[in-house]
Design a protein around this motif. Structure first.
Motif, short mmCIF file in Angstrom:
data_model
loop_
_atom_site.label_atom_id
_atom_site.label_comp_id
_atom_site.label_asym_id
_atom_site.label_seq_id
_atom_site.Cartn_x
_atom_site.Cartn_y
_atom_site.Cartn_z
N THR A 1 -12.57 -0.54 -6.56
CA THR A 1 -11.58 -1.51 -7.37
C THR A 1 -11.50 -1.20 -8.57
O THR A 1 -12.42 -0.70 -9.18
CB THR A 1 -12.13 -2.91 -7.05
OG1 THR A 1 -12.14 -3.26 -5.61
CG2 THR A 1 -11.43 -4.06 -7.81
N ASP B 1 -18.77 0.58 -6.93
CA ASP B 1 -17.62 0.66 -6.41
C ASP B 1 -16.48 -0.26 -7.29
O ASP B 1 -15.22 -0.60 -6.65
CB ASP B 1 -17.64 -0.19 -5.03
CG ASP B 1 -17.92 -1.53 -5.35
OD1 ASP B 1 -18.26 -2.12 -6.14
OD2 ASP B 1 -18.20 -2.27 -3.81
N ALA C 1 -5.53 9.70 -0.73
CA ALA C 1 -5.67 8.33 -1.53
C ALA C 1 -4.76 7.25 -0.94
O ALA C 1 -3.50 7.51 -0.82
CB ALA C 1 -5.77 8.47 -2.86
N THR C 2 -5.07 6.04 -0.71
CA THR C 2 -4.24 5.07 -0.51
C THR C 2 -4.34 3.92 -1.76
O THR C 2 -5.35 3.63 -1.96
CB THR C 2 -4.31 4.28 0.65
OG1 THR C 2 -4.12 5.17 1.61
CG2 THR C 2 -3.42 2.89 0.85
N CYS D 1 -6.75 -1.59 -5.61
CA CYS D 1 -7.76 -0.96 -4.86
C CYS D 1 -7.55 0.12 -4.38
O CYS D 1 -6.06 0.66 -3.87
CB CYS D 1 -8.31 -1.85 -3.60
SG CYS D 1 -9.36 -1.21 -2.68
N VAL D 2 -8.31 1.21 -4.63
CA VAL D 2 -8.01 2.81 -4.08
C VAL D 2 -8.90 2.94 -2.97
O VAL D 2 -9.87 3.03 -2.98
CB VAL D 2 -7.88 3.76 -5.24
CG1 VAL D 2 -7.76 5.06 -4.87
CG2 VAL D 2 -7.26 3.34 -6.38
N SER D 3 -8.38 3.56 -1.95
CA SER D 3 -9.44 3.97 -0.71
C SER D 3 -8.89 5.47 -0.31
O SER D 3 -7.85 6.14 -0.76
CB SER D 3 -9.09 3.09 0.53
OG SER D 3 -7.81 2.99 0.85
N SER E 1 0.88 -1.23 0.07
CA SER E 1 -0.04 -0.04 0.18
C SER E 1 0.84 1.15 -0.10
O SER E 1 1.90 1.29 0.90
CB SER E 1 -0.91 -0.04 1.41
OG SER E 1 -1.95 -0.99 1.29
N PRO F 1 -14.03 2.24 -0.64
CA PRO F 1 -13.01 2.05 -1.53
C PRO F 1 -13.32 1.62 -2.89
O PRO F 1 -14.28 1.16 -3.14
CB PRO F 1 -12.21 0.70 -1.14
CG PRO F 1 -12.62 0.83 0.50
CD PRO F 1 -13.84 1.39 0.36
#
Length: 286
Positions: A243, A194, A263-264, A252-254, A118, A241
């Motif tokens: 996908t 999502d 953003a992660t 995956c972006v959260s 991550s 998040p």
């Protein structure tokens, strides 16, 4: 530089592939010609870009990233995961959380010896509307700044066949007044509330199998479109998040606290080989 040549590693993140050059003595300064030669898929090692692993003056490490055409780039999300993976595998950083420098600012990595990586990607700032033109077709898009510039073109949810048929062998046209330093252009189809599928043309490279900063830009633009009800035909509340399916895999972006800033990006990072660039090859392409 070791005797007889320059050590390198080769790896990828969702098939966005890179040549890594450890330069812990900060003794190397690759020229654009050297980067182009090394990234050449027929006459060199091959890659979408080159990452020099350099020391930071105050301690820690700096990700010196170059596109395959030799140009400097601010940040690369897939490359950043690979950079962090190397630091841990080489014993230069302990597993867990640590920071490193990029031209786009300080980034934070989180990883264990095995599994996905991550990367804290910083803000993803949704900007003005713009357009891209490809094959005589004009696509509406949204500018997103992830430390580097992106134009996210969100297609209709029923346009999967259109996305697959796009010819990205040549660069799409864009508004140079909006993007004076060039832009990465993503074409995106929503798969639900999502999940999305994307293809990308990266400035300085061409179409790639994945683009880490591009997936973050896409997730931010998609979330923005959901809030105004334009992506799946109905407005929704804040979403979690996202996908992102790319030709090379899935990430995956959260977002922290439900906001588009902070953003992660989470996904795989795989080192597949290592070797030595012959000294003659290195010197010949200065």
């Amino acid at each position: 530089m070791q005797s007889g040549g320059v050590r390198f590693l080769k790896g990828h993140g969702t098939q966005n592939d890179f040549v890594l050059i450890p330069d812990l003595d900060d003794a190397l300064s690759p020229t654009a010609a050297q980067v182009i030669a090394i990234c050449d898929r027929r006459a060199g090692i091959g890659g979408d870009g080159l990452i020099r692993i350099a020391p930071e003056p105050g301690g820690g490490y700096f990700m010196d990233y170059r596109n395959a055409d030799g140009s400097l780039a601010e940040m690369c999300g897939n490359g950043a995961r690979l950079f962090a993976r190397y630091l841990v595998d080489a014993g230069l950083q302990q597993p867990g959380s640590f920071e490193f420098g990029t031209r786009g600012g300080v980034r934070t990595a989180q990883l264990e010896p095995a599994g996905d990586v991550s990367i804290g990607m910083g803000p993803a700032n949704v900007g003005a509307e713009s357009k891209a033109e490809l094959g005589g077709q004009v696509y509406s898009g949204t500018a997103v700044d992830v430390g580097n510039p992106h134009l996210v073109c969100l297609l209709d949810a029923s346009a999967s066949s259109t996305l697959a048929a796009l010819d990205l062998s040549a660069a799409p046209h864009f508004d140079a007044d909006v993007f004076p330093h060039g832009v990465n252009i993503e074409f995106v189809v929503p798969l639900g509330a999502d999940r999305v599928r994307m293809r990308v043309f990266e400035r300085g490279v061409g179409e790639t199998r994945s683009c880490g900063t591009g997936t973050v830009a896409v997730a931010a633009a998609f979330r923005h479109s959901l809030r105004i009800g334009s992506a799946i035909g109905r407005p929704v509340g804040d979403v979690g998040p996202v996908t992102v399916d790319v030709p090379g895999g899935t990430v995956c972006v959260s977002f922290e606290d439900g906001q588009d800033g902070g953003a992660t990006l989470t996904g795989p990072a795989v080192i597949v080989a290592q070797g030595v660039i012959e000294q003659d090859f290195w010197d010949r392409h200065r």
